[in-house]
Design a protein around this motif. Structure first.
Motif, PDB file in Angstrom:
ATOM      1  N   TYR A  11      -4.276 -29.267  -6.528  1.00 44.45           N
ATOM      2  CA  TYR A  11      -4.676 -28.657  -5.210  1.00 44.45           C
ATOM      3  C   TYR A  11      -5.361 -29.684  -4.167  1.00 44.45           C
ATOM      4  O   TYR A  11      -6.305 -30.241  -4.735  1.00 44.45           O
ATOM      5  N   ALA A  47      -0.807 -21.879   3.584  1.00 41.68           N
ATOM      6  CA  ALA A  47      -1.135 -20.546   4.628  1.00 41.68           C
ATOM      7  C   ALA A  47      -1.672 -21.119   5.767  1.00 41.68           C
ATOM      8  O   ALA A  47      -1.519 -20.542   6.793  1.00 41.68           O
ATOM      9  N   PRO A  98      -9.402 -14.243 -12.787  1.00 51.44           N
ATOM     10  CA  PRO A  98     -10.126 -13.439 -11.987  1.00 51.44           C
ATOM     11  C   PRO A  98     -11.277 -12.885 -12.747  1.00 51.44           C
ATOM     12  O   PRO A  98     -11.066 -12.321 -13.772  1.00 51.44           O
ATOM     13  N   THR A 113      -7.441 -15.338  -7.064  1.00 52.64           N
ATOM     14  CA  THR A 113      -7.654 -16.601  -7.632  1.00 52.64           C
ATOM     15  C   THR A 113      -8.949 -16.969  -7.228  1.00 52.64           C
ATOM     16  O   THR A 113      -9.291 -18.362  -7.504  1.00 52.64           O
ATOM     17  N   LYS A 114      -9.628 -16.316  -6.150  1.00 57.07           N
ATOM     18  CA  LYS A 114     -10.877 -16.948  -5.545  1.00 57.07           C
ATOM     19  C   LYS A 114     -11.847 -16.392  -6.415  1.00 57.07           C
ATOM     20  O   LYS A 114     -11.938 -15.446  -7.133  1.00 57.07           O
ATOM     21  N   ASP A 167     -10.888 -21.866   8.662  1.00 54.41           N
ATOM     22  CA  ASP A 167     -10.318 -21.395   7.566  1.00 54.41           C
ATOM     23  C   ASP A 167     -11.328 -21.487   6.561  1.00 54.41           C
ATOM     24  O   ASP A 167     -11.606 -22.555   5.705  1.00 54.41           O
ATOM     25  N   HIS A 200      -8.397 -13.359  -2.433  1.00 51.59           N
ATOM     26  CA  HIS A 200      -7.220 -13.266  -3.339  1.00 51.59           C
ATOM     27  C   HIS A 200      -7.848 -13.341  -4.560  1.00 51.59           C
ATOM     28  O   HIS A 200      -8.811 -14.151  -4.918  1.00 51.59           O
ATOM     29  N   THR A 221      -4.836 -29.011   2.584  1.00 52.96           N
ATOM     30  CA  THR A 221      -5.169 -27.204   2.321  1.00 52.96           C
ATOM     31  C   THR A 221      -3.958 -26.679   1.917  1.00 52.96           C
ATOM     32  O   THR A 221      -2.912 -27.318   1.769  1.00 52.96           O
ATOM     33  N   PHE A 222      -4.135 -25.607   1.731  1.00 47.66           N
ATOM     34  CA  PHE A 222      -3.000 -24.701   1.212  1.00 47.66           C
ATOM     35  C   PHE A 222      -2.088 -24.432   2.287  1.00 47.66           C
ATOM     36  O   PHE A 222      -2.781 -24.337   3.348  1.00 47.66           O
ATOM     37  N   ALA A 267     -11.466 -19.763   3.631  1.00 45.10           N
ATOM     38  CA  ALA A 267     -10.762 -19.220   2.644  1.00 45.10           C
ATOM     39  C   ALA A 267     -11.537 -19.401   1.477  1.00 45.10           C
ATOM     40  O   ALA A 267     -11.809 -18.369   0.494  1.00 45.10           O
ATOM     41  N   HIS A 268     -11.942 -20.445   1.143  1.00 48.82           N
ATOM     42  CA  HIS A 268     -12.734 -20.876   0.065  1.00 48.82           C
ATOM     43  C   HIS A 268     -14.146 -20.628   0.004  1.00 48.82           C
ATOM     44  O   HIS A 268     -14.925 -21.134  -0.889  1.00 48.82           O
ATOM     45  N   SER A 322     -10.736 -15.571   2.326  1.00 47.11           N
ATOM     46  CA  SER A 322      -9.621 -15.004   1.744  1.00 47.11           C
ATOM     47  C   SER A 322     -10.335 -14.188   0.357  1.00 47.11           C
ATOM     48  O   SER A 322     -11.269 -14.808  -0.256  1.00 47.11           O
ATOM     49  N   THR A 331      -7.797 -20.837 -13.168  1.00 47.11           N
ATOM     50  CA  THR A 331      -8.641 -19.722 -12.724  1.00 47.11           C
ATOM     51  C   THR A 331      -8.334 -18.615 -13.512  1.00 47.11           C
ATOM     52  O   THR A 331      -7.282 -18.470 -14.070  1.00 47.11           O
ATOM     53  N   ARG A 356      -4.599 -28.146 -11.683  1.00 44.30           N
ATOM     54  CA  ARG A 356      -3.702 -28.043 -10.664  1.00 44.30           C
ATOM     55  C   ARG A 356      -3.849 -28.968  -9.657  1.00 44.30           C
ATOM     56  O   ARG A 356      -4.900 -29.662  -9.559  1.00 44.30           O
ATOM     57  N   GLY A 371      -5.711 -12.828   3.176  1.00 41.75           N
ATOM     58  CA  GLY A 371      -6.226 -13.837   3.977  1.00 41.75           C
ATOM     59  C   GLY A 371      -5.373 -14.318   5.068  1.00 41.75           C
ATOM     60  O   GLY A 371      -5.660 -14.760   6.239  1.00 41.75           O
ATOM     61  N   THR A 372      -3.988 -14.784   4.794  1.00 39.74           N
ATOM     62  CA  THR A 372      -3.081 -15.301   5.402  1.00 39.74           C
ATOM     63  C   THR A 372      -2.985 -14.374   6.749  1.00 39.74           C
ATOM     64  O   THR A 372      -2.937 -14.861   7.940  1.00 39.74           O
TER      65      THR A 372
END
Ligand code: T4K
Length: 371
Positions: A317, A90, A14, A187-188, A159, A185, A87-88, A161-162, A183, A12, A315, A64-65
């Motif tokens: 993930y 966090a 930003p 990277t999102k 969650d 962040h 999941t991640f 986050a995504h 989240s 990714t 990655r 987000g965490t």
């Protein structure tokens, strides 16, 4: 044979607004000499997100965490929480920091989200909540999960986050359950450098979250609860405000990238593309996950390494499963996690970001096909 990329293609990158736009905002911050602690930019950003999410129940955090940790704390969750291992880290770390016991159960093969039947099977007298993840922006089975939560008197926490920008039946999914964490962040697909938001059903929680993120201060001399410091600053809020204007275009651009990947990868045996969400879901195309099946000439890890030789950095993930990390390995887990284990071993997420040219997507697919 494809040639390696000159520059690394990372998973990714930003999105940044124009430097001039950000500098204009910096001028205001300089003039105010107000950098954090509920400044005017943060307040403006909060209003924008309230209208974006369609609720006044929005609270912003520095990541987000901490947002999720504080969300769980504010809801006074205790005991066992049923959650996903895919999941991640966090997600379950937020439980750990609240001294809650994660109970990991299996996911569904197409959306990678919690399997409602597995959730119901894992409920015990100590269960107090379900913590589900809209992984990759794929919405969970909310109708089933909320019916289970209602039947057993459990809190339902997402969650998300995504899931920024995801809508179902034309509405953001921020109103699902008792609480959602988004989240922001870097990277999102949408970001505020670092940042996070909670949206929640009970408006009474707003005050609690405001206390928890600001040391518990009521005023200069009164501290009502032992809060922490999880405030979003003005620079983050400014970035969040500016990037919000671009969100629809960012999602539209990613839709094109995903379409190109899917068109090119569909022809390669041994690559499984998860099905696209149904038509009532406007997906945000947050990630580009695929599964590498045994029919593919390389195993997942070999393909991951092979792509690096082309300067392409995919990655895994989310691999390993959370249950395989030393901090969670010894927790009792009755569910064999059959689907989650298989998915974690096969999953690979390919580069996706607004600036990735469609020709480069095709070239990445050529690198995948060339083994
Ligand atoms: N729940 C879920 C389901 C999550 O996925 C996350 C975070 C959270 C909760 C917690 O939210 P936050 O507290 O983070 O707001 C990244 C992110 O750091 C993390 O936010 C994200 N999930 C996770 C899925 O991905 P890493 O360890 O993969 O990040 P890193 O540094 O390896 O970066 C990924 C790629 O992005 C690299 O190829 C480099 C590139 N990159 C990264 C940054 C930071 C850039 O090009 N520019 C940048 O500024 O965790």
């Amino acid at each position: 044979m494809p040639t390696p990329f000159d520059k690394p293609i990372l998973v990714t990158r930003p999105f940044l607004p124009s430097l001039e736009e950000y500098q204009r905002g910096l001028r205001e911050i300089w003039d105010n000499a107000w950098l954090t602690n509920n400044g005017p930019v943060l307040q403006r950003y909060t209003r924008r997100l309230e209208s974006f999410f369609g609720t006044p129940n929005v609270c912003l955090f520095n990541n987000g965490t901490l947002a999720l940790q504080i969300g769980l704390q504010g809801l006074k969750i205790e005991g066992e929480v049923i959650t996903t291992p895919f999941t991640f880290v966090a997600t379950s770390h937020a439980l750990f920091w609240n001294r809650l016991t994660p109970v990991f159960v299996d996911i569904e093969p197409d959306t990678y989200t919690l399997d409602p039947a597995a959730v119901e099977a894992a409920i015990t007298p100590r269960t107090t909540a379900i913590l589900a993840v809209h992984v990759f922006g794929f919405p969970c089975r909310h109708a089933e999960l909320s019916a289970i939560a209602a039947r057993h008197g459990l809190k339902l926490i997402y969650d998300a986050a995504h899931a920024m920008g995801v809508t179902v039946d034309g509405r953001p999914i921020s109103h699902w359950g008792d609480l959602s964490m988004f989240s922001f962040h870097a990277t999102k697909l949408y970001h505020s450098i670092e940042g996070g938001a909670l949206t929640f059903a009970d408006s009474g929680l707003k005050k609690t979250f405001d206390y928890l993120k600001n040391f518990g201060f009521e005023n200069e001399t009164e501290v009502v609860i032992p809060g922490t410091n999880a405030k979003m600053n003005e620079f983050q809020a400014l970035m969040g405000l500016l990037v919000l204007d671009h969100l629809p275009a960012l999602i539209a651009r990613r839709r094109e990238i995903v379409a190109r990947y899917r068109e090119r990868l569909a022809a390669i045996p041994g690559i499984r593309l998860p099905p696209l969400p149904p038509s009532n879901v406007a997906w945000n195309h947050a990630y580009m996950p695929v599964e590498i099946l045994p029919e593919f000439p390389l195993c997942r890890d070999a393909l991951y390494e092979h792509l690096k030789t082309y300067n392409v950095f995919s990655r895994r993930y989310f691999y390993p499963l959370l249950t395989d990390f030393p901090c969670y390995r010894d927790l009792p887990c009755r569910d064999p996690l059959t689907v989650a284990r298989g998915v974690a071993d096969r999953i690979l997420t390919f580069p996706i970001y607004h600036e990735l040219a469609l020709d480069d997507v095709s070239r990445i697919c050529d690198c995948i096909a060339d083994r």
